[in-house]
Design an enzyme around this catalytic site. Sequence first.
Site, mmCIF file in Angstrom:
data_model
loop_
_atom_site.group_PDB
_atom_site.id
_atom_site.type_symbol
_atom_site.label_atom_id
_atom_site.label_comp_id
_atom_site.label_asym_id
_atom_site.label_seq_id
_atom_site.Cartn_x
_atom_site.Cartn_y
_atom_site.Cartn_z
ATOM 1 N N ARG A 146 39.322 62.581 46.403
ATOM 2 C CA ARG A 146 37.971 63.008 46.035
ATOM 3 C C ARG A 146 36.993 62.832 47.206
ATOM 4 O O ARG A 146 35.989 63.511 47.264
ATOM 5 C CB ARG A 146 37.447 62.153 44.867
ATOM 6 C CG ARG A 146 38.171 62.349 43.563
ATOM 7 C CD ARG A 146 37.754 61.278 42.552
ATOM 8 N NE ARG A 146 36.327 61.193 42.348
ATOM 9 C CZ ARG A 146 35.625 61.969 41.534
ATOM 10 N NH1 ARG A 146 36.235 62.892 40.833
ATOM 11 N NH2 ARG A 146 34.331 61.808 41.400
ATOM 12 N N ARG A 196 35.083 62.162 57.680
ATOM 13 C CA ARG A 196 34.530 63.123 58.648
ATOM 14 C C ARG A 196 34.428 62.508 60.036
ATOM 15 O O ARG A 196 34.113 61.324 60.172
ATOM 16 C CB ARG A 196 33.142 63.580 58.200
ATOM 17 C CG ARG A 196 33.131 64.238 56.836
ATOM 18 C CD ARG A 196 31.923 65.147 56.680
ATOM 19 N NE ARG A 196 31.818 65.628 55.311
ATOM 20 C CZ ARG A 196 31.055 65.077 54.386
ATOM 21 N NH1 ARG A 196 30.288 64.036 54.690
ATOM 22 N NH2 ARG A 196 31.030 65.569 53.168
ATOM 23 N N ARG A 198 39.041 52.733 32.152
ATOM 24 C CA ARG A 198 38.106 51.725 32.616
ATOM 25 C C ARG A 198 36.745 52.051 32.023
ATOM 26 O O ARG A 198 36.391 53.219 31.822
ATOM 27 C CB ARG A 198 37.989 51.750 34.149
ATOM 28 C CG ARG A 198 39.229 51.327 34.833
ATOM 29 C CD ARG A 198 39.603 49.899 34.553
ATOM 30 N NE ARG A 198 38.850 48.951 35.360
ATOM 31 C CZ ARG A 198 39.019 47.644 35.289
ATOM 32 N NH1 ARG A 198 39.868 47.116 34.403
ATOM 33 N NH2 ARG A 198 38.333 46.841 36.073
ATOM 34 N N ARG A 232 28.773 48.413 42.479
ATOM 35 C CA ARG A 232 27.680 49.083 43.195
ATOM 36 C C ARG A 232 26.351 48.777 42.524
ATOM 37 O O ARG A 232 26.317 48.290 41.388
ATOM 38 C CB ARG A 232 27.922 50.588 43.267
ATOM 39 C CG ARG A 232 28.138 51.245 41.915
ATOM 40 C CD ARG A 232 28.471 52.730 42.079
ATOM 41 N NE ARG A 232 28.656 53.357 40.785
ATOM 42 C CZ ARG A 232 28.783 54.663 40.579
ATOM 43 N NH1 ARG A 232 28.772 55.490 41.607
ATOM 44 N NH2 ARG A 232 28.936 55.140 39.371
ATOM 45 N N GLU A 245 26.443 47.460 38.645
ATOM 46 C CA GLU A 245 27.494 48.066 37.818
ATOM 47 C C GLU A 245 28.774 47.233 37.910
ATOM 48 O O GLU A 245 29.248 46.935 39.008
ATOM 49 C CB GLU A 245 27.752 49.499 38.304
ATOM 50 C CG GLU A 245 28.820 50.217 37.516
ATOM 51 C CD GLU A 245 28.948 51.691 37.904
ATOM 52 O OE1 GLU A 245 27.923 52.377 38.100
ATOM 53 O OE2 GLU A 245 30.097 52.148 38.020
ATOM 54 N N TYR A 297 40.191 62.824 34.961
ATOM 55 C CA TYR A 297 39.022 62.409 35.750
ATOM 56 C C TYR A 297 38.302 63.703 36.145
ATOM 57 O O TYR A 297 38.759 64.415 37.032
ATOM 58 C CB TYR A 297 39.559 61.702 36.981
ATOM 59 C CG TYR A 297 38.605 60.903 37.834
ATOM 60 C CD1 TYR A 297 37.232 61.008 37.730
ATOM 61 C CD2 TYR A 297 39.114 60.016 38.770
ATOM 62 C CE1 TYR A 297 36.401 60.249 38.532
ATOM 63 C CE2 TYR A 297 38.293 59.258 39.581
ATOM 64 C CZ TYR A 297 36.940 59.378 39.458
ATOM 65 O OH TYR A 297 36.127 58.627 40.261
ATOM 66 N N ASP A 306 34.607 65.894 37.024
ATOM 67 C CA ASP A 306 33.177 65.894 37.334
ATOM 68 C C ASP A 306 32.463 66.870 36.395
ATOM 69 O O ASP A 306 33.106 67.701 35.755
ATOM 70 C CB ASP A 306 32.960 66.345 38.779
ATOM 71 C CG ASP A 306 33.479 65.316 39.765
ATOM 72 O OD1 ASP A 306 33.576 64.137 39.391
ATOM 73 O OD2 ASP A 306 33.800 65.698 40.912
HETATM 74 N N1 UDP Z 1 36.125 54.161 46.474
HETATM 75 C C1 UDP Z 1 36.241 53.005 47.219
HETATM 76 N N2 UDP Z 1 35.159 52.548 47.900
HETATM 77 C C2 UDP Z 1 33.970 53.170 47.864
HETATM 78 C C3 UDP Z 1 33.836 54.362 47.115
HETATM 79 C C4 UDP Z 1 34.930 54.823 46.423
HETATM 80 O O1 UDP Z 1 37.302 52.389 47.227
HETATM 81 O O2 UDP Z 1 33.019 52.679 48.500
HETATM 82 C C5 UDP Z 1 37.317 54.651 45.739
HETATM 83 C C6 UDP Z 1 37.352 54.153 44.285
HETATM 84 O O3 UDP Z 1 38.697 53.910 43.929
HETATM 85 C C7 UDP Z 1 36.796 55.337 43.517
HETATM 86 C C8 UDP Z 1 37.336 56.514 44.318
HETATM 87 O O4 UDP Z 1 37.307 56.069 45.681
HETATM 88 O O5 UDP Z 1 37.268 55.361 42.191
HETATM 89 C C9 UDP Z 1 36.559 57.793 44.158
HETATM 90 O O6 UDP Z 1 35.210 57.544 44.491
HETATM 91 P P1 UDP Z 1 34.001 58.323 43.791
HETATM 92 O O7 UDP Z 1 32.755 57.940 44.483
HETATM 93 O O8 UDP Z 1 34.355 59.745 43.687
HETATM 94 O O9 UDP Z 1 34.010 57.651 42.321
HETATM 95 P P2 UDP Z 1 32.998 57.892 41.083
HETATM 96 O O10 UDP Z 1 31.688 58.377 41.621
HETATM 97 O O11 UDP Z 1 33.666 58.887 40.192
HETATM 98 O O12 UDP Z 1 32.906 56.534 40.469
#
Ligand code: UDP
Length: 386
Positions: A174, A178, A252, A282, A303, A351, A353
């Site tokens: 996902r 870059r 989860r 976060r 969170e 999963y 969006d």
């Molecule tokens: N992830 C991580 N560190 C970060 C951000 C994301 O390990 O700082 C991993 C985590 O397993 C997460 C996945 O990457 O579930 C996808 O991130 P995304 O931001 O797409 O998750 P969402 O916004 O759906 O919670």
Amino acid sequence: MSKKYLIVGAGFSGAVLAHQLCKLVDCTVEIWDERNHIGGNCHTKRDAETGVMVHEYGPHIFNTDKKEIWDFVNSFVEFKPFINRVKANHKGAIYSLPVNLHTINQFFNKSFGPAEAKAFIEGQADKSIDEPKSFEEQAMKFIGKDLYKAFFYGYTKKQWGCEPSELPASILKRLPVRFNYDDNYYNNPYQGIPVNGYTELVEKLLGSYSIMVSLNTKFEFSPDLFNTYDHIFYTGPIDAFFNYKFGRLGYRTVTFEKHVANGDYQGNPVINYCDDTVPYTRVHEHKHFAPWEKHEQTVYFKEFSKETEPTDIPYYPKRLEQDKAILLQYRNEATQSEKISFLGRLATYRYMDMHHVIGEALDFANAFAAAETAGTPLPVFPNVEG
Ligand code: UDP
């Protein structure tokens, strides 16, 4: 003769489906939702204390690569452009996400250009991995051990409650990596947030036809429902529909600790805490999701992620091997039914969006309406792999 449909769930799946069915089929639609509001997990509401528009179930930033989906949502409400720029806290230092040239240079204390950084990261990568089979292998192959341990290992363990080696590679796919300074969290060209929040968008979807919405209404399947309705569309958890007869699917869930302060708390909408020594994943500060508004006070949420208990709201489908085996049993049972369809994140246990959910609901409604008109078998699931 006019059809009578029941849709279970007033999130994006149910609302888009209701809207589109009314447009395409001679029908009346009722929607039931067990919560006291529409919009599902996309629900937004002004915080009474601060006046800030809060994404009640966590941050939602609309992004899509499909112009027709962008045009569709923009035909109901105004969206303001919004680029999500997420920061990461690792060992008390702040880095840029998704992993980009700034992150790499800061983390390794270098001043690489794009080509040098690419070569350096390729040097870090585990070349023995051909086809990554897990989140961990995907990370080891594409970013190497050091960045993986710093930004992904701890966060993912907290978020998913298991070892990243047990999770599918698709979760990490996902996120982009870059080799320039672009810190836009998404790659999609159309990105924004509705100026008055997502609930207004769902209201408009439901308001354009005479769709009857019943809140605080829990659904339980009974064959008697077919005395009233020609077809049922279910967008809740598929295991709940069948009373968990083959077991519970793993999800989860997240919980939020609310804080109110004056001014600006963290200067950014989202900061991820990547180390597993910090208990939360976060912190989101919601006035930064609406930079077009001015507020003296601020509201932010820490969170926390945990396993879903029977009374919790399911968020993220885990899809571990044991879950997929259980899901297959539910899907097999579901495909026996001719008058019930299953749609959306919870009923298909994926999963997804917002833009996936909306696109799939539009396609499903079109396929359903075509079958209804032609008198051919009605689709049970959207046309995707289980
Ligand atoms: N992830 C991580 N560190 C970060 C951000 C994301 O390990 O700082 C991993 C985590 O397993 C997460 C996945 O990457 O579930 C996808 O991130 P995304 O931001 O797409 O998750 P969402 O916004 O759906 O919670």
